[in-house]
Design a protein around this motif. Structure first.
Motif, PDB file in Angstrom:
ATOM      1  N   GLU A 199       0.800  -1.223   0.000  1.00  0.00           N
ATOM      2  CA  GLU A 199       0.000   0.000   0.000  1.00  0.00           C
ATOM      3  C   GLU A 199       0.835   1.276   0.000  1.00  0.00           C
ATOM      4  O   GLU A 199       0.473   2.262  -0.636  1.00  0.00           O
ATOM      5  N   GLY A 200       1.927   1.293   0.718  1.00  0.00           N
ATOM      6  CA  GLY A 200       2.777   2.483   0.707  1.00  0.00           C
ATOM      7  C   GLY A 200       3.337   2.756  -0.676  1.00  0.00           C
ATOM      8  O   GLY A 200       3.379   3.907  -1.140  1.00  0.00           O
ATOM      9  N   PHE A 201       3.732   1.692  -1.373  1.00  0.00           N
ATOM     10  CA  PHE A 201       4.330   1.840  -2.700  1.00  0.00           C
ATOM     11  C   PHE A 201       3.286   2.264  -3.728  1.00  0.00           C
ATOM     12  O   PHE A 201       3.537   3.131  -4.570  1.00  0.00           O
ATOM     13  N   ALA A 202       2.089   1.648  -3.677  1.00  0.00           N
ATOM     14  CA  ALA A 202       1.036   2.024  -4.622  1.00  0.00           C
ATOM     15  C   ALA A 202       0.612   3.473  -4.412  1.00  0.00           C
ATOM     16  O   ALA A 202       0.365   4.209  -5.371  1.00  0.00           O
ATOM     17  N   THR A 203       0.525   3.898  -3.149  1.00  0.00           N
ATOM     18  CA  THR A 203       0.155   5.284  -2.854  1.00  0.00           C
ATOM     19  C   THR A 203       1.221   6.246  -3.347  1.00  0.00           C
ATOM     20  O   THR A 203       0.923   7.281  -3.957  1.00  0.00           O
ATOM     21  N   PHE A 204       2.470   5.917  -3.115  1.00  0.00           N
ATOM     22  CA  PHE A 204       3.595   6.756  -3.530  1.00  0.00           C
ATOM     23  C   PHE A 204       3.624   6.933  -5.048  1.00  0.00           C
ATOM     24  O   PHE A 204       3.725   8.060  -5.560  1.00  0.00           O
ATOM     25  N   TYR A 205       3.507   5.849  -5.782  1.00  0.00           N
ATOM     26  CA  TYR A 205       3.583   5.955  -7.240  1.00  0.00           C
ATOM     27  C   TYR A 205       2.346   6.636  -7.824  1.00  0.00           C
ATOM     28  O   TYR A 205       2.423   7.306  -8.867  1.00  0.00           O
ATOM     29  N   ALA A 206       1.207   6.490  -7.152  1.00  0.00           N
ATOM     30  CA  ALA A 206       0.028   7.239  -7.592  1.00  0.00           C
ATOM     31  C   ALA A 206       0.259   8.734  -7.434  1.00  0.00           C
ATOM     32  O   ALA A 206      -0.135   9.534  -8.290  1.00  0.00           O
ATOM     33  N   TYR A 207       0.902   9.142  -6.343  1.00  0.00           N
ATOM     34  CA  TYR A 207       1.209  10.558  -6.145  1.00  0.00           C
ATOM     35  C   TYR A 207       2.187  11.062  -7.199  1.00  0.00           C
ATOM     36  O   TYR A 207       2.066  12.194  -7.692  1.00  0.00           O
ATOM     37  N   LEU A 208       3.160  10.219  -7.561  1.00  0.00           N
ATOM     38  CA  LEU A 208       4.100  10.626  -8.615  1.00  0.00           C
ATOM     39  C   LEU A 208       3.377  10.785  -9.958  1.00  0.00           C
ATOM     40  O   LEU A 208       3.692  11.702 -10.729  1.00  0.00           O
ATOM     41  N   ALA A 209       2.429   9.905 -10.226  1.00  0.00           N
ATOM     42  CA  ALA A 209       1.661  10.022 -11.471  1.00  0.00           C
ATOM     43  C   ALA A 209       0.852  11.316 -11.476  1.00  0.00           C
ATOM     44  O   ALA A 209       0.781  12.019 -12.497  1.00  0.00           O
ATOM     45  N   GLU A 210       0.230  11.650 -10.349  1.00  0.00           N
ATOM     46  CA  GLU A 210      -0.522  12.903 -10.254  1.00  0.00           C
ATOM     47  C   GLU A 210       0.404  14.107 -10.411  1.00  0.00           C
ATOM     48  O   GLU A 210       0.030  15.112 -11.022  1.00  0.00           O
ATOM     49  N   LYS A 211       1.588  14.000  -9.851  1.00  0.00           N
ATOM     50  CA  LYS A 211       2.568  15.079 -10.016  1.00  0.00           C
ATOM     51  C   LYS A 211       2.898  15.279 -11.483  1.00  0.00           C
ATOM     52  O   LYS A 211       2.980  16.414 -11.972  1.00  0.00           O
ATOM     53  N   ASN A 212       3.063  14.171 -12.203  1.00  0.00           N
ATOM     54  CA  ASN A 212       3.373  14.243 -13.624  1.00  0.00           C
ATOM     55  C   ASN A 212       2.230  14.868 -14.419  1.00  0.00           C
ATOM     56  O   ASN A 212       2.456  15.573 -15.396  1.00  0.00           O
ATOM     57  N   ILE A 213       0.999  14.620 -13.980  1.00  0.00           N
ATOM     58  CA  ILE A 213      -0.177  15.118 -14.698  1.00  0.00           C
ATOM     59  C   ILE A 213      -0.538  16.534 -14.279  1.00  0.00           C
ATOM     60  O   ILE A 213      -0.747  17.426 -15.120  1.00  0.00           O
ATOM     61  N   PHE A 214      -0.629  16.770 -12.973  1.00  0.00           N
ATOM     62  CA  PHE A 214      -1.179  18.023 -12.456  1.00  0.00           C
ATOM     63  C   PHE A 214      -0.121  19.011 -11.972  1.00  0.00           C
ATOM     64  O   PHE A 214      -0.449  20.153 -11.652  1.00  0.00           O
ATOM     65  N   GLY A 215       1.136  18.571 -11.875  1.00  0.00           N
ATOM     66  CA  GLY A 215       2.203  19.494 -11.536  1.00  0.00           C
ATOM     67  C   GLY A 215       2.695  19.412 -10.097  1.00  0.00           C
ATOM     68  O   GLY A 215       2.085  18.776  -9.235  1.00  0.00           O
ATOM     69  N   ASP A 216       3.820  20.101  -9.852  1.00  0.00           N
ATOM     70  CA  ASP A 216       4.474  20.062  -8.544  1.00  0.00           C
ATOM     71  C   ASP A 216       3.594  20.622  -7.435  1.00  0.00           C
ATOM     72  O   ASP A 216       3.568  20.082  -6.320  1.00  0.00           O
ATOM     73  N   GLU A 217       2.902  21.717  -7.717  1.00  0.00           N
ATOM     74  CA  GLU A 217       2.086  22.346  -6.678  1.00  0.00           C
ATOM     75  C   GLU A 217       1.040  21.369  -6.147  1.00  0.00           C
ATOM     76  O   GLU A 217       0.848  21.244  -4.935  1.00  0.00           O
ATOM     77  N   TYR A 218       0.350  20.708  -7.050  1.00  0.00           N
ATOM     78  CA  TYR A 218      -0.664  19.737  -6.652  1.00  0.00           C
ATOM     79  C   TYR A 218      -0.036  18.662  -5.774  1.00  0.00           C
ATOM     80  O   TYR A 218      -0.595  18.286  -4.735  1.00  0.00           O
ATOM     81  N   TYR A 219       1.110  18.163  -6.173  1.00  0.00           N
ATOM     82  CA  TYR A 219       1.802  17.075  -5.477  1.00  0.00           C
ATOM     83  C   TYR A 219       2.202  17.480  -4.067  1.00  0.00           C
ATOM     84  O   TYR A 219       1.879  16.784  -3.089  1.00  0.00           O
ATOM     85  N   TYR A 220       2.903  18.591  -3.921  1.00  0.00           N
ATOM     86  CA  TYR A 220       3.419  18.964  -2.601  1.00  0.00           C
ATOM     87  C   TYR A 220       2.304  19.380  -1.645  1.00  0.00           C
ATOM     88  O   TYR A 220       2.369  19.098  -0.438  1.00  0.00           O
ATOM     89  N   TRP A 221       1.272  20.030  -2.165  1.00  0.00           N
ATOM     90  CA  TRP A 221       0.166  20.403  -1.285  1.00  0.00           C
ATOM     91  C   TRP A 221      -0.616  19.176  -0.840  1.00  0.00           C
ATOM     92  O   TRP A 221      -1.095  19.123   0.305  1.00  0.00           O
ATOM     93  N   HIS A 222      -0.737  18.203  -1.704  1.00  0.00           N
ATOM     94  CA  HIS A 222      -1.399  16.970  -1.279  1.00  0.00           C
ATOM     95  C   HIS A 222      -0.566  16.256  -0.215  1.00  0.00           C
ATOM     96  O   HIS A 222      -1.116  15.719   0.759  1.00  0.00           O
ATOM     97  N   LEU A 223       0.738  16.253  -0.389  1.00  0.00           N
ATOM     98  CA  LEU A 223       1.607  15.665   0.627  1.00  0.00           C
ATOM     99  C   LEU A 223       1.466  16.404   1.956  1.00  0.00           C
ATOM    100  O   LEU A 223       1.473  15.779   3.029  1.00  0.00           O
ATOM    101  N   LEU A 224       1.327  17.713   1.904  1.00  0.00           N
ATOM    102  CA  LEU A 224       1.140  18.479   3.136  1.00  0.00           C
ATOM    103  C   LEU A 224      -0.155  18.064   3.833  1.00  0.00           C
ATOM    104  O   LEU A 224      -0.181  17.894   5.061  1.00  0.00           O
ATOM    105  N   GLU A 225      -1.220  17.902   3.089  1.00  0.00           N
ATOM    106  CA  GLU A 225      -2.495  17.502   3.692  1.00  0.00           C
ATOM    107  C   GLU A 225      -2.382  16.136   4.365  1.00  0.00           C
ATOM    108  O   GLU A 225      -2.892  15.942   5.481  1.00  0.00           O
ATOM    109  N   THR A 226      -1.716  15.183   3.721  1.00  0.00           N
ATOM    110  CA  THR A 226      -1.570  13.864   4.343  1.00  0.00           C
ATOM    111  C   THR A 226      -0.653  13.934   5.554  1.00  0.00           C
ATOM    112  O   THR A 226      -0.886  13.246   6.556  1.00  0.00           O
TER     113      THR A 226
END
Length: 694
Positions: free
Chosen positions: A321-348
């Protein structure tokens, strides 16, 4: 059948509950299954090939509540014991032998196989789907609850003509015979039993191909044909990204995604065939706030992390689960950009810090840890590991790990050793901080995020500047606002401080800011000042169902004289798949005395009908809650509420039971339930008897 004396039977069952079956290796399973939906029954035959690794006097398979009409070893009947949990074969098995075990059985699974839509009058909504979740496939297929036993499963499923059947692997034969169709699938590689799955329903599909040539089959119900693009948006992009980012080719023949009704979770990564909730089948407006992208990427990542390499036990669940979650976040970063990625990480990170700060923190090596730990803390551990060893070393370690343990079972030490070799670093301190400690290291995370994201750095600076002096929030934000260029930053600042903004400031923001920021205003403003009523009404035109729901309710509440206007403007809007706008609209229309009095019976009938089992449980729960709020249960919705108290989705069942419990506090409720009693099925009557104390 030769019967086993009770004492031997007892000793066998006690032994089987504690042992790992490591003296034989099951290699191949040829499975034939025929679901009987009217009886909620499975008829099946499975032939297993297995090798004997060491001398052993018995073998077993997990098999829950099954009746066996044939048990043959190498073509001849053999003695066996059926404990209703396991099938035990007693024989003298010698090292080096190869055998075949053929089983014919029937079962009515109490879980794992779900038959939906077969009891109602709606045409075309019938479905059957499975959810193995770790160890439950043995409720419909004699198999192995232990993830360590990996087998090549080839399935043949026979079902009525007119339905689509989807399962693991490549469909290599489809044959029609006497009103039924036989679907045969080939998987080619070994996998754990819990990943064997099938789905049957009224599905159509579109097929795209990855850059590497892998077929990606995108299933949908005909009624959702206009939502295919928005639901599966970026699917091919995600596939290509993960293959490149992980560095190991996709390990299966093809990939399928099937949305089903009343699924227990968001999605499940069955080998090559993800089954997911049809609440993620969305239109283009819903896509902005709630879409399938994250779940899409998460379940696809599992095809490597969980399916190709599989944990040995729950103590190593991070590797899934940790790996699937991590790679999903990387995919979202690739699609939606760095801002989306880091702010989502902050929320978690904030959620984990709150959880840990309340004394609930859990180590990633704790097999009993919850989802927040395995998913979000697990993803954070990989974010920080990648930062520690560097991108190239991290990718090399991942590749080495997957190549070395392909189609095998792994432990956390296996993974960490590959990372240490790839990076040339000792990582014991990382393991102690991120894997073994229960407390979440928020200070380290905050430092990381501030270094990576200028907007998050600004966010923390403004938080520190405002501090407890909330009265200063507006002046500080006004001073900085025109220099802020991050939509995510503005959104979070308004969510934090929106209740402390003046009418003038809110009015200006409503007139100049974008969809995301306007949404945060719709959510954060408690009471709408009359001076900005017109500005707020413009939110009813925003392309966001979250914004629309909040704005409609607040406008209706704060400006009673304009309720008719608001209801007329929003009539006919459905909203998310849970029908959030429509259900709110119906409720508001019913409790607005002066609104369409002659249509109120029709509105109530519609709201009540949404409690029916033909609708998704999220729709039903909202309808129950609204009916409870207006005190409006009729006999139809009350019967549906009792039925919901036995639903297979536990949190819906729990919520429904709580609503029924509160309903029973009314004086006339007991008599109403007793009047409905003859209309209930046996399971519903039994629950009601228990609830009423009979």
């Amino acid at each position: 059948m030769k019967r086993t004396p009770f004492l031997i039977f007892f000793l066998l069952t006690q032994l089987l509950s504690a042992q790992v079956q490591d003296k034989v290796d099951f290699t191949h399973a040829k499975v034939f299954v025929e679901p009987i939906p009217q009886e909620k029954k499975i008829k099946g035959t499975v032939t297993y090939a297995f090798d004997v690794l060491k001398d052993v006097d018995s073998i077993f398979l997990d098999a829950h509540n099954m009746t066996f009409s044939k048990v043959e070893l190498d073509g001849e009947s053999t003695s066996y014991t059926n404990t209703n949990k396991s099938l035990i074969i007693q024989n003298k098995f010698r090292k080096g032998e190869e055998h075949q075990l053929e089983l014919t059985y029937t079962t009515q699974p109490k879980q794992t196989v779900y038959f939906l839509g077969w009891d109602d009058t709606v045409v075309g909504n019938e479905q059957i789907w499975t959810q193995g979740q770790g160890k439950y496939t043995s409720h419909w297929l004699p198999s192995f609850d232990d993830m360590m036993e990996k087998v090549e499963f080839d399935l043949t499923i026979v079902f009525n003509d007119g339905y689509s059947v989807v399962s693991n692997g490549r469909l290599f034969e489809k044959q029609t015979m006497s009103g039924k169709t036989k679907w045969s699938f080939d998987i080619q590689k070994p996998m754990s039993s819990y990943l064997v799955a099938f789905a049957i329903g009224n599905f159509e599909k579109e097929t795209v191909h990855s850059t590497s040539g892998v077929p990606i089959e995108l299933y949908y119900e005909p009624k959702d044909s206009l939502k295919v693009e928005s639901t599966y948006r970026y699917s091919q992009h995600i596939f290509d990204f993960l293959e490149q980012e992980i560095g190991v080719p996709y390990p299966w023949q093809n990939y399928k995604q099937i949305p089903v009704q009343d699924f227990l979770y968001a999605g499940m990564e069955n080998t090559g065939a993800t089954i997911f909730s049809n609440t993620l089948v969305v239109d283009s407006i819903a896509f902005k706030d709630k879409n399938y992208v994250n779940v899409n990427a998460h379940e696809l990542a599992h095809q490597w992390f969980g399916n190709l390499v599989t944990e040995q036990s729950g103590a190593h669940h991070w590797l899934h689960e940790g790996f699937a979650t991590f790679y999903a976040y990387l995919a979202e970063k690739n699609i939606f950009g760095d801002e989306y990625y880091y702010w989502h990480l902050l929320e978690t990170a904030q959620a984990l810090a709150n959880f840990s700060g309340e004394g609930n923190g859990e180590a990633l090596t704790n097999s009993n840890a919850g989802s927040l730990t395995f998913y979000e803390k697990g993803a954070w551990a990989l974010v920080m590991l990648k930062e520690r060893v560097g991108d190239s070393n991290f990718k090399q370690g991942i590749k080495n790990y997957l190549d070395k343990y392909a189609y095998e079972n792994v432990t956390i030490p296996d993974f960490m050793w590959e990372m240490e070799k790839a990076s040339g670093m000792k990582l014991s301190d990382f393991e102690e901080t991120w894997l073994q400690e229960s407390e979440f290291p928020f200070e380290k995370v905050e430092t990381f995020l501030i270094e990576k994201s200028p907007s998050i750095k600004t966010y923390f600076e403004l938080q520190n500047q405002i501090g407890d002096d909330l009265a200063s929030a507006e002046s500080i934000l006004q001073e900085k606002w025109n220099t802020l260029h991050s939509e995510e930053l503005k959104h979070h600042l308004i969510l934090d401080y929106g209740t402390h903004l003046s009418t003038q400031t809110i009015s200006k923001m409503l007139g100049t800011e974008n969809l995301k920021v306007r949404q945060s205003l719709a959510l954060s403003v408690d009471k709408i000042p009359q001076e900005i009523q017109l500005n707020f009404e413009e939110l009813l035109d925003d392309k966001s169902y979250i914004t629309l729901e909040s704005a409609l309710y607040k406008l209706w509440t704060d400006f009673p004289e304009s309720r008719k206007k608001y209801l007329n403007k929003t009539n006919g809007i459905i909203g998310f798949p849970n029908k959030n706008i429509r259900l709110l609209w119906l409720t508001l229309a019913l409790v607005t005395p002066e609104y369409n009095s002659e249509l109120k019976p029709k509105y109530f009938e519609e709201l009540s009908n949404y409690t029916s089992s033909e609708f998704h449980f999220e729709v039903r729960l909202l309808a129950f809650q609204y009916l409870k709020g207006i005190g409006g249960f009729d006999d139809v919705s009350l019967k549906n509420l009792v039925e919901a108290c036995s639903h297979h989705v536990w949190h819906f069942k729990k919520s429904s039971r709580q609503i029924l419990k509160e309903f029973l506090k009314n004086e006339d409720s007991m008599a109403r339930l007793k009047a409905l009693y003859p209309l209930l099925n046996q399971e519903e009557q039994q629950y009601l008897d228990k609830t009423l104390g009979k």
